[in-house]
Motif scaffolding. Sequence first.
Motif, PDB file in Angstrom:
ATOM      1  N   SER A  44     -50.131-100.523  41.481  1.00 59.09           N
ATOM      2  CA  SER A  44     -50.827 -99.549  40.654  1.00 59.09           C
ATOM      3  C   SER A  44     -51.073 -98.257  41.422  1.00 59.09           C
ATOM      4  N   ARG A  45     -51.515 -98.401  42.704  1.00 59.33           N
ATOM      5  CA  ARG A  45     -51.760 -97.202  43.516  1.00 59.33           C
ATOM      6  C   ARG A  45     -50.457 -96.452  43.782  1.00 59.33           C
ATOM      7  N   LEU A  46     -49.372 -97.199  44.029  1.00 57.52           N
ATOM      8  CA  LEU A  46     -48.069 -96.559  44.295  1.00 57.52           C
ATOM      9  C   LEU A  46     -47.585 -95.772  43.065  1.00 57.52           C
ATOM     10  N   ILE A  47     -47.726 -96.388  41.897  1.00 56.91           N
ATOM     11  CA  ILE A  47     -47.281 -95.715  40.665  1.00 56.91           C
ATOM     12  C   ILE A  47     -48.076 -94.438  40.432  1.00 56.91           C
ATOM     13  N   LYS A  48     -49.398 -94.505  40.606  1.00 56.37           N
ATOM     14  CA  LYS A  48     -50.228 -93.318  40.418  1.00 56.37           C
ATOM     15  C   LYS A  48     -49.837 -92.220  41.403  1.00 56.37           C
ATOM     16  N   ARG A  49     -49.552 -92.611  42.668  1.00 59.04           N
ATOM     17  CA  ARG A  49     -49.176 -91.614  43.664  1.00 59.04           C
ATOM     18  C   ARG A  49     -47.844 -90.953  43.308  1.00 59.04           C
ATOM     19  N   ILE A  50     -46.879 -91.767  42.880  1.00 59.75           N
ATOM     20  CA  ILE A  50     -45.554 -91.225  42.534  1.00 59.75           C
ATOM     21  C   ILE A  50     -45.653 -90.278  41.333  1.00 59.75           C
ATOM     22  N   ILE A  51     -46.405 -90.706  40.308  1.00 56.75           N
ATOM     23  CA  ILE A  51     -46.547 -89.887  39.100  1.00 56.75           C
ATOM     24  C   ILE A  51     -47.262 -88.578  39.435  1.00 56.75           C
ATOM     25  N   MET A  52     -48.272 -88.652  40.275  1.00 56.35           N
ATOM     26  CA  MET A  52     -48.978 -87.446  40.677  1.00 56.35           C
ATOM     27  C   MET A  52     -48.037 -86.466  41.378  1.00 56.35           C
ATOM     28  N   LEU A  84     -44.744 -86.259  41.049  1.00 58.78           N
ATOM     29  CA  LEU A  84     -43.798 -85.696  40.074  1.00 58.78           C
ATOM     30  C   LEU A  84     -44.487 -84.663  39.182  1.00 58.78           C
ATOM     31  N   ARG A  85     -45.731 -84.954  38.775  1.00 58.73           N
ATOM     32  CA  ARG A  85     -46.458 -84.017  37.921  1.00 58.73           C
ATOM     33  C   ARG A  85     -46.695 -82.693  38.647  1.00 58.73           C
TER      34      ARG A  85
END
Length: 295
Positions: free
Chosen positions: A274-282, A284-285
């Motif tokens: 979950s933390r990895l996904i949030k970091r990656i999305i952040m 990219l955003r």
Amino acid sequence: MNTAGIRSEAVVVEQTAESATDEGPLPGMADPRSIAPRDARELSRQFFQRLSGLDEGTHAYQYARNTLIEMNMSLVRFAAGRFRNRGDDMEDVVQTGMIGLIKAIDRFELSREVEFTSFALPYIVGEIKRFFRDTTWAVHVPRRLQELRVELAKAREELSSRLDREPTTAELATLMNITENEVVEAQLASNGYNSASLDAALTGDGPEDGEAVLADFIGMEEEGLRLVEDFQSLAPLMAELSDRDREIIHLRFVEEATQAEIGERLGCSQMHVSRLIKRIIMRLREGMLGELGCA
């Protein structure tokens, strides 16, 4: 009445009649185009008789051929008059008909024992119809469909008057002896005959109606276009991610795996995923918003 012109034509006819039996030079004509159609028919027969005995490329041959063309221009104007209401420049139609006249002159033989007018008119009309077929369609469609469109219009008119209603596709297909798919194909092809600019002005009936353009009434906003732009901006940002980050994004948003399933594949906890996904999305955003800010 122009008696001088009549006498001149009479002299020409008389001289031409003599030249039909005499191998001397062909008679001169001041203006072959001014000869009346009735006289042109008789003179044409005599000129064709002389033309058959002349060698192609000689001055006498060219003179006889050119005179035949000018004498029979009234045939072209007569044929072109049938297409006067088509909306095209009549000069273009006449020039196209002249091509048919020239072809008819080059292919006519006196041994056919047929009037030249009867022989030439199909050539002239055929060239004019070909001109309309090739130039008046807004979108080019095969000749088969162009001809099918004409037959479809005739069939629809006949059935509408007979049935007192709009005929069905099946009824049209039966009358035309074709399949229903071919009828539909011809109907779709008919849409390519006329076109209108999207910027064409449309005016309402009432004074309160403002002027609008055709584009205001057709088409719609395609949401998918925005996604295309987003994908183009996202692609270089995705390329900058590590292999593991791209795999996580692929598993989550392409294969639609759960965070627990991703954790099992990567050998880590669901919380860490979950933390990895949030970091990656952040990341990219921020990259996407940064490009928009630069733009």
